[in-house]
Design a protein around this motif. Structure first.
Motif, PDB file in Angstrom:
ATOM      1  N   HIS A   1       0.858  -1.181   0.000  1.00  0.00           N
ATOM      2  CA  HIS A   1       0.000   0.000   0.000  1.00  0.00           C
ATOM      3  C   HIS A   1       0.900   1.239   0.000  1.00  0.00           C
ATOM      4  CE1 HIS A   1      -3.570  -2.399   1.379  1.00  0.00           C
ATOM      5  NE2 HIS A   1      -2.595  -3.155   1.858  1.00  0.00           N
ATOM      6  N   VAL A   2       0.594   2.204  -0.858  1.00  0.00           N
ATOM      7  CA  VAL A   2       1.389   3.424  -0.966  1.00  0.00           C
ATOM      8  C   VAL A   2       0.462   4.628  -1.084  1.00  0.00           C
ATOM      9  CG1 VAL A   2       3.041   4.726  -2.397  1.00  0.00           C
ATOM     10  CG2 VAL A   2       3.341   2.266  -2.077  1.00  0.00           C
ATOM     11  N   ALA A   3       0.828   5.714  -0.417  1.00  0.00           N
ATOM     12  CA  ALA A   3       0.121   6.984  -0.593  1.00  0.00           C
ATOM     13  C   ALA A   3       1.129   8.111  -0.636  1.00  0.00           C
ATOM     14  CB  ALA A   3      -0.872   7.225   0.540  1.00  0.00           C
ATOM     15  N   MET A   4       0.866   9.097  -1.494  1.00  0.00           N
ATOM     16  CA  MET A   4       1.649  10.328  -1.529  1.00  0.00           C
ATOM     17  C   MET A   4       0.674  11.490  -1.442  1.00  0.00           C
ATOM     18  SD  MET A   4       4.428  11.693  -4.338  1.00  0.00           S
ATOM     19  CE  MET A   4       5.845  10.884  -3.625  1.00  0.00           C
ATOM     20  N   VAL A   5       0.979  12.458  -0.561  1.00  0.00           N
ATOM     21  CA  VAL A   5       0.080  13.592  -0.374  1.00  0.00           C
ATOM     22  C   VAL A   5       0.856  14.896  -0.476  1.00  0.00           C
ATOM     23  CG1 VAL A   5      -1.424  12.231   1.135  1.00  0.00           C
ATOM     24  CG2 VAL A   5       0.313  13.695   2.155  1.00  0.00           C
TER      25      VAL A   5
ATOM     26  N   THR B   1      -3.783  17.346  -2.514  1.00  0.00           N
ATOM     27  CA  THR B   1      -3.705  16.423  -3.651  1.00  0.00           C
ATOM     28  C   THR B   1      -3.120  15.111  -3.140  1.00  0.00           C
ATOM     29  OG1 THR B   1      -1.488  17.055  -4.389  1.00  0.00           O
ATOM     30  CG2 THR B   1      -3.341  18.338  -5.239  1.00  0.00           C
ATOM     31  N   ALA B   2      -3.545  14.015  -3.754  1.00  0.00           N
ATOM     32  CA  ALA B   2      -3.142  12.716  -3.221  1.00  0.00           C
ATOM     33  C   ALA B   2      -3.177  11.651  -4.310  1.00  0.00           C
ATOM     34  CB  ALA B   2      -4.058  12.304  -2.068  1.00  0.00           C
ATOM     35  N   GLN B   3      -2.402  10.624  -4.059  1.00  0.00           N
ATOM     36  CA  GLN B   3      -2.396   9.452  -4.935  1.00  0.00           C
ATOM     37  C   GLN B   3      -2.253   8.224  -4.053  1.00  0.00           C
ATOM     38  OE1 GLN B   3      -0.959   9.406  -9.279  1.00  0.00           O
ATOM     39  NE2 GLN B   3       0.823   9.176  -7.987  1.00  0.00           N
ATOM     40  N   MET B   4      -3.178   7.287  -4.174  1.00  0.00           N
ATOM     41  CA  MET B   4      -3.156   6.075  -3.373  1.00  0.00           C
ATOM     42  C   MET B   4      -3.008   4.868  -4.294  1.00  0.00           C
ATOM     43  SD  MET B   4      -4.856   8.638  -1.877  1.00  0.00           S
ATOM     44  CE  MET B   4      -6.606   8.524  -2.241  1.00  0.00           C
ATOM     45  N   MET B   5      -2.120   3.940  -3.931  1.00  0.00           N
ATOM     46  CA  MET B   5      -1.802   2.791  -4.772  1.00  0.00           C
ATOM     47  C   MET B   5      -1.871   1.497  -3.991  1.00  0.00           C
ATOM     48  SD  MET B   5       1.527   4.041  -6.948  1.00  0.00           S
ATOM     49  CE  MET B   5       1.316   5.060  -8.402  1.00  0.00           C
ATOM     50  N   ARG B   6      -2.098   0.416  -4.731  1.00  0.00           N
ATOM     51  CA  ARG B   6      -1.943  -0.933  -4.214  1.00  0.00           C
ATOM     52  C   ARG B   6      -1.216  -1.763  -5.262  1.00  0.00           C
ATOM     53  NH1 ARG B   6      -7.816  -2.303  -1.343  1.00  0.00           N
ATOM     54  NH2 ARG B   6      -7.412  -1.133   0.564  1.00  0.00           N
ATOM     55  N   LEU B   7      -0.150  -2.429  -4.840  1.00  0.00           N
ATOM     56  CA  LEU B   7       0.616  -3.299  -5.732  1.00  0.00           C
ATOM     57  C   LEU B   7       0.611  -4.705  -5.162  1.00  0.00           C
ATOM     58  CD1 LEU B   7       2.586  -3.942  -8.062  1.00  0.00           C
ATOM     59  CD2 LEU B   7       4.456  -3.226  -6.547  1.00  0.00           C
TER      60      LEU B   7
ATOM     61  N   LEU C   1      -0.802  -3.509 -10.427  1.00  0.00           N
ATOM     62  CA  LEU C   1      -0.796  -2.211  -9.767  1.00  0.00           C
ATOM     63  C   LEU C   1      -2.137  -1.520  -9.997  1.00  0.00           C
ATOM     64  CD1 LEU C   1       0.863   0.099  -8.330  1.00  0.00           C
ATOM     65  CD2 LEU C   1       1.394   0.927 -10.646  1.00  0.00           C
ATOM     66  N   GLN C   2      -2.729  -1.003  -8.917  1.00  0.00           N
ATOM     67  CA  GLN C   2      -3.955  -0.209  -8.990  1.00  0.00           C
ATOM     68  C   GLN C   2      -3.716   1.127  -8.281  1.00  0.00           C
ATOM     69  OE1 GLN C   2      -6.484  -3.224  -6.980  1.00  0.00           O
ATOM     70  NE2 GLN C   2      -7.748  -3.150  -8.826  1.00  0.00           N
ATOM     71  N   TRP C   3      -4.370   2.175  -8.780  1.00  0.00           N
ATOM     72  CA  TRP C   3      -4.219   3.456  -8.109  1.00  0.00           C
ATOM     73  C   TRP C   3      -5.416   4.357  -8.402  1.00  0.00           C
ATOM     74  CZ3 TRP C   3      -1.859   2.294 -12.680  1.00  0.00           C
ATOM     75  CH2 TRP C   3      -1.939   3.223 -13.720  1.00  0.00           C
ATOM     76  N   VAL C   4      -5.600   5.329  -7.500  1.00  0.00           N
ATOM     77  CA  VAL C   4      -6.559   6.410  -7.730  1.00  0.00           C
ATOM     78  C   VAL C   4      -5.802   7.721  -7.589  1.00  0.00           C
ATOM     79  CG1 VAL C   4      -8.590   5.114  -6.996  1.00  0.00           C
ATOM     80  CG2 VAL C   4      -7.312   6.421  -5.297  1.00  0.00           C
ATOM     81  N   ASN C   5      -6.193   8.691  -8.391  1.00  0.00           N
ATOM     82  CA  ASN C   5      -5.480   9.966  -8.448  1.00  0.00           C
ATOM     83  C   ASN C   5      -6.435  11.097  -8.091  1.00  0.00           C
ATOM     84  OD1 ASN C   5      -4.100  12.345  -9.223  1.00  0.00           O
ATOM     85  ND2 ASN C   5      -2.928  11.226 -10.762  1.00  0.00           N
ATOM     86  N   ALA C   6      -6.054  11.882  -7.081  1.00  0.00           N
ATOM     87  CA  ALA C   6      -6.868  13.015  -6.647  1.00  0.00           C
ATOM     88  C   ALA C   6      -6.081  14.304  -6.866  1.00  0.00           C
ATOM     89  CB  ALA C   6      -7.261  12.860  -5.181  1.00  0.00           C
ATOM     90  N   GLY C   7      -5.990  14.726  -8.135  1.00  0.00           N
ATOM     91  CA  GLY C   7      -5.334  15.981  -8.479  1.00  0.00           C
ATOM     92  C   GLY C   7      -3.830  15.963  -8.407  1.00  0.00           C
ATOM     93  N   HIS C   8      -3.234  14.792  -8.490  1.00  0.00           N
ATOM     94  CA  HIS C   8      -1.780  14.642  -8.329  1.00  0.00           C
ATOM     95  C   HIS C   8      -1.114  14.428  -9.692  1.00  0.00           C
ATOM     96  CE1 HIS C   8       1.002  14.234  -4.960  1.00  0.00           C
ATOM     97  NE2 HIS C   8       1.679  13.360  -5.649  1.00  0.00           N
ATOM     98  N   PRO C   9       0.169  14.797  -9.862  1.00  0.00           N
ATOM     99  CA  PRO C   9       0.859  14.476 -11.119  1.00  0.00           C
ATOM    100  C   PRO C   9       0.868  12.974 -11.375  1.00  0.00           C
ATOM    101  CG  PRO C   9       2.151  16.034  -9.817  1.00  0.00           C
ATOM    102  CD  PRO C   9       1.030  15.573  -8.941  1.00  0.00           C
ATOM    103  N   ALA C  10       0.723  12.585 -12.637  1.00  0.00           N
ATOM    104  CA  ALA C  10       0.728  11.162 -12.982  1.00  0.00           C
ATOM    105  C   ALA C  10       2.118  10.582 -12.765  1.00  0.00           C
ATOM    106  CB  ALA C  10       0.305  10.976 -14.441  1.00  0.00           C
TER     107      ALA C  10
END
Length: 411
Positions: free
Chosen positions: A213-217, A269-275, A282-291
Motif C-alpha cells: 500500500h502506498v500513498a503520496m500527499v 492532492t493525493a495518490q493512493m496505490m496498491r501493488l 498495480l492499482q491506483w486512484v489519483n486526486a489531483g496529483h501528477p501522474a
C-alpha cells in the motif's frame, strides 16, 4: 579421518557458533539497556573479535553525509560525504568496503536493518571470510538495536541534524515510515526536499501480506498549516487502509476528514496505490496529483495517466481505479508538483521533460532504488539552481517479481 582428528573447518564452525551465542547474549543485554550504553556494548563485542576504533555513522537528514554518532568507546571523527568516500560507497551500494591502512584494514559493513540508516566502521589487523560473516551478523544486530532504541531517545535525531529544522519539518519527519524498504519481491525508497523545511508533502506505505500500500500527499500552503493538514491526511489514510477498504472508499474517508477539519477552502492532492507483489498488478486512484512515470529497462516508457478526481477535501466524485500490470524489474516513480513547477522569476518551469531526461540519465548510472532516488533528487535540485521554494518529494517503487521468482531465497 583418524580418531581425534579435527575437520579442517571445525575451528571455524566452533568460532561461528560461539559468536552466535554471544550475539544472543548481546540481544539479551540490550533489551532493557538505555540508549547511551549501546555504543560501549558494540565496542566490547567488536573487541572480542580483534577489532578496534569503532565508529557508527548515520545518514544526515539532507542525505549528503554520514555523520558520526557520539558515545563512550566510539571513535568520533568528521562527517564523511556520501558521494565521495569509501563509507558512502558501502552505504549507497549496500556493499562491504575494506580499506587497507598502515595499522590494518578499515572494515565498513552496512547497517542493514529494516531501515538502512548508516555504516559501522572498525579496524582489524587482517580480515578473513570468517570475520566477514561474523561481523555482517553483528552489523545487522547493531542496525536493529538502533532502529528500536531511536523511538525513545533524541540521541540519533541530534546526530543526523546538521542545520536548524523548522517545526513543520519536525512534524513531517516524525510522521514518515522508513525512507527505504526492501524484500525479495519489491523495494521502495523516498526522499523529501527541502529536508530541513519541508511542510505539506508526505508519503506512507505498508506491506500487508502480498499487497504493498502506498500513498503520496501534497497539502496546500506552507509551514505549520500545511504540515497539520498533511498529518491529518496521512492519519486518515492509515486509518482507512487498516480498515481494509477499497481505494475509492479510502479517498472518501480522507476527503471527509480534511473537509470536516479544515473547511471547504483547503485541500490535499493525493495518490493512493496498491501493488500485488506476487503478480505485479498495480492499482491506483489519483486526486489531483501528477501522474507517475513507468520506468522499464532503465528508461521512462510512459506516464501512468488515468482518470482523476478532485483533490482530497473538495468532495469529488468517486474516483475510478486505474490499473497496470508491471513486468519484472519495472519501476514506478511518484512525485509532487513542486519538483516540476520550480522556476526563477520570469523563467520557464523546470518541467516534466527535464525530469524525464534526468530519470533516464540517472537510471543508467545509479544502482538500487535508494541510490536512484537520492541521486535524482540532488541532481534536480542542482538543475533548479539549488532552489526549492516548494516541497519536492520523490517515491520510487521497484517490482522484482513474484514469489515464484524468489523461491530460491527460501530454500
Amino acid at each position: 579421518m583418524a580418531e581425534g582428528e579435527r575437520r579442517p573447518d571445525e575451528g571455524m564452525l566452533d568460532r561461528s557458533e560461539g559468536f552466535g551465542e554471544r550475539l544472543l547474549g548481546v540481544l539479551d543485554r540490550a533489551h532493557e539497556m538505555p540508549p547511551q550504553l549501546i555504543a560501549p556494548l558494540i565496542a566490547e563485542e567488536v573487541a572480542r573479535v580483534g577489532g578496534r576504533d569503532v565508529s557508527i555513522l548515520l545518514q544526515d537528514y539532507g542525505r549528503l553525509a554520514l555523520v558520526p554518532l557520539s558515545g563512550r568507546r566510539l571513535l568520533v571523527g568528521e562527517p564523511e560525504p556520501i558521494d565521495d568516500s569509501p563509507t558512502g560507497t558501502a552505504f549507497l551500494h549496500a556493499t562491504i568496503v575494506e580499506v587497507p591502512q598502515s595499522d590494518g584494514v578499515r572494515y565498513l559493513p552496512l547497517l542493514d536493518g529494516s531501515d538502512q540508516v548508516g555504516v559501522m566502521a572498525l579496524t582489524l589487523d587482517t580480515v578473513d571470510d570468517d570475520d566477514r560473516r561474523l561481523l555482517r551478523r553483528l552489523a545487522g544486530l547493531v542496525a536493529d538495536m538502533l532502529v528500536t532504541k531511536h523511538s525513545y531517545t533524541d540521541q540519533f535525531f541530534r546526530a543526523r541534524r546538521r542545520e536548524p529544522m523548522s517545526v513543520a519539518a519536525e512534524i513531517q519527519w516524525s510522521l514518515l515510515p522508513p525512507l527505504a524498504m526492501s524484500v525479495p519481491q519489491v523495494a521502495v525508497a523516498g526522499i523529501l526536499e527541502p529536508a530541513y523545511d519541508v511542510a505539506g508533502d508526505s508519503f506512507d506505505y505498508a506491506l500487508n501480506e502480498d499487497i504493498l500500500h502506498v500513498a503520496m500527499v501534497d497539502a496546500m500552503g506552507h509551514g505549520l498549516d500545511a504540515a497539520t493538514m498533511a498529518t491529518v491526511a496521512v492519519g486518515a489514510y492509515r486509518h482507512a487502509r487498516r480498515a481494509d477498504i477499497g481505494l475509492p472508499e479510502i479517498y472518501a474517508f480522507m476527503d471527509r476528514a480534511i473537509a470536516e477539519q479544515f473547511g471547504p477552502d483547503h485541500f490535499v492532492t493525493a495518490q493512493m496505490m496498491r501493488l500485488n507483489i506476487a503478480t505485479g498488478h498495480l492499482q491506483w486512484v489519483n486526486a489531483g496529483h501528477p501522474a507517475p512515470l513507468l520506468i522499464r529497462d532503465h528508461r521512462v516508457v510512459r506516464q501512468l495517466a488515468g482518470p482523476t478526481t478532485l483533490p482530497v477535501g473538495f468532495g469529488g466524485e468517486e474516483p475510478r481505479i486505474s490499473q497496470q500490470i508491471l513486468q519484472r524489474g519495472d519501476r514506478v516513480l511518484c512525485f509532487t508538483d513542486g519538483l516540476i513547477e520550480e522556476h526563477q522569476a520570469g523563467e520557464e518551469q523546470f518541467g516534466e521533460e527535464q525530469l524525464i531526461h534526468w530519470v533516464n540519465r540517472i537510471e543508467h548510472t545509479a544502482k538500487g532504488v535508494r541510490a536512484v532516488v537520492r541521486s535524482l533528487s540532488h541532481a534536480l535540485k542542482q538543475q533548479r539552481g539549488g532552489r526549492t521554494t516548494d516541497d519536492a518529494t520523490l517515491f520510487l517503487i521497484e517490482w522484482r517479481g513474484g514469489a515464484a521468482d524468489h523461491l530460491v531465497l527460501l530454500e
